[in-house]
Design an enzyme around this catalytic site. Sequence first.
Site, PDB file in Angstrom:
ATOM      1  N   ASP A   1      19.766 -17.257  42.052  1.00 35.09           N
ATOM      2  CA  ASP A   1      19.647 -17.130  43.507  1.00 35.09           C
ATOM      3  C   ASP A   1      18.211 -16.751  43.839  1.00 35.09           C
ATOM      4  OD1 ASP A   1      19.599 -14.445  42.689  1.00 35.09           O
ATOM      5  OD2 ASP A   1      21.750 -14.276  43.030  1.00 35.09           O
TER       6      ASP A   1
ATOM      7  N   ASP B   1      15.781 -14.283  46.024  1.00 33.59           N
ATOM      8  CA  ASP B   1      15.641 -13.071  46.836  1.00 33.59           C
ATOM      9  C   ASP B   1      14.242 -13.027  47.436  1.00 33.59           C
ATOM     10  OD1 ASP B   1      18.190 -12.283  46.125  1.00 33.59           O
ATOM     11  OD2 ASP B   1      17.497 -11.130  44.393  1.00 33.59           O
TER      12      ASP B   1
ATOM     13  N   ASP C   1      13.034  -2.423  38.585  1.00 30.42           N
ATOM     14  CA  ASP C   1      13.353  -1.918  37.254  1.00 30.42           C
ATOM     15  C   ASP C   1      12.374  -2.370  36.166  1.00 30.42           C
ATOM     16  OD1 ASP C   1      14.408  -4.474  37.504  1.00 30.42           O
ATOM     17  OD2 ASP C   1      16.470  -3.927  37.012  1.00 30.42           O
TER      18      ASP C   1
END
Length: 449
Positions: A69, A71, A148
């Site tokens: 996907d 983002d 992260d």
Amino acid sequence: MDSQPSTSAEIIPLRPRPRIYTRSEHPISRKFISESALKVLYRLDKAGFQAYLVGGSVRDLLLGREPKDFDIATDALPEQVRELFRNCRLIGRRFRLAHVQFGNEIIEVATFRAAHDGETDGAAVTDDGRILRDNVYGTLDDDVWRRDFTVNALYYNIADFSIVDYVGGVEDLRAGRLRLIGQPEKRYREDPVRLLRAIRFATKLGFAMDSATLASIPKLRHLLESIAPARLFDEMLKLFLGGVGHQTFAALRHHSLFHCLFPLTDDALDSPDGEFAIRLIACALANTDARIAQDKPITPAFLFAALLWQNVEEAVAGLQANGVPMTEAMQLAADTVISKQVARIAMPRRFTNVTREIWALQPRLVKHIVKRAPRLTEHPRFRAAYDFLLLRAEAGDPVTEAAEWWTNYLAADEGGRAQLLENTRGTSKPRRHRRQRRRGGTANSPGGG
Ligand code: ATP
Ligand code: MG
């Protein structure tokens, strides 16, 4: 703030400058970006906002993989994003996001966020360092530090098609290295789910964890016990339904992280029948991975059935030894095992109900009481239960005969089925359920499927 002369550099730390990779220095072409994502990027840009593709999509495009996907990160506030798009919904409380919908595709647009450091905003972090809130807006230069891994913190700028890299993510990508941004221990404590994400990305990308990212895992794995069962369910889907579930299972076991997800299963794996359970789970995951590769539908209920089968079988045997009839024993065992497991991973009932049905049909399929065969095939869960029976046979359970019978029955036309029923009549009396010893590993397991 950065450009102001500072008399106390220890209070206002200098921020690193990003490395910018211009369009000619990286391989990302707009033709690999979904049209919907491009539309959102361009419209934000045209309205005077910053707009970047970020996270997994940039990482995957740089690796030549197809992103799952797209983002987007922007300096537009969620409300401003909503004003730009009619097909837009704002979601999330802890984490306000805009979802722009194009048919089946959802483009997630997040406003840049600032990290909450213990020092700057103690209120957002618990005593043990966990982040509770994450909704203070910031700039790209703030946003990058709360991500992260370095390879997940690359920004593709729609304004000039460059890539902005503050953290050495491009170099790490080239080196096949998974590295947490900042101090690993602090970052894992902020959000222990990052322990699972480390395993997931290392496995999926085939990357090696950098030594500090790896070294903190054993010391901190107990933190996962504090994660909400609902969040662990989401994470479990990503771990096991991401296409490399079989390898991920092995990696989770290797790092002793599997126990926090499936404590009952993990205990069963150490029991005398543990080898069978490992083969069954490995076969189920290999099967799921293969289905994902072929774009076939999959359900977590089936995996749950495999992961907990050993526990259910043991509980059933115990109940039967106490004189409880099979059907009831199966139901009671399923209740006990499922209620213990959902306390850890909040699998919604619509899935656990399917898991129960798969289990409940097993004894009926093994007996294959001929008279009832035609009706059994109409059971809404027949197919899943039959697949599960095949899996058991593949993993070495002594149900091969029943599995073959059903395979022949299903392959036959109407006449063939009648013939099969006729031939089997009399030879298959309902047998007493007896626990037989399992064969050792079959040639194509574990994981050979
Ligand atoms: P996938 O291909 O599995 O979707 P992804 O990198 O896009 O991988 P997501 O979970 O979709 O992962 O998250 C999108 C991005 O948000 C990540 O790349 C990362 O930058 C950031 N992110 C997500 N979860 C966390 C987290 N727990 N801590 C810090 N940053 C996170
Ligand atoms: Mg993603």
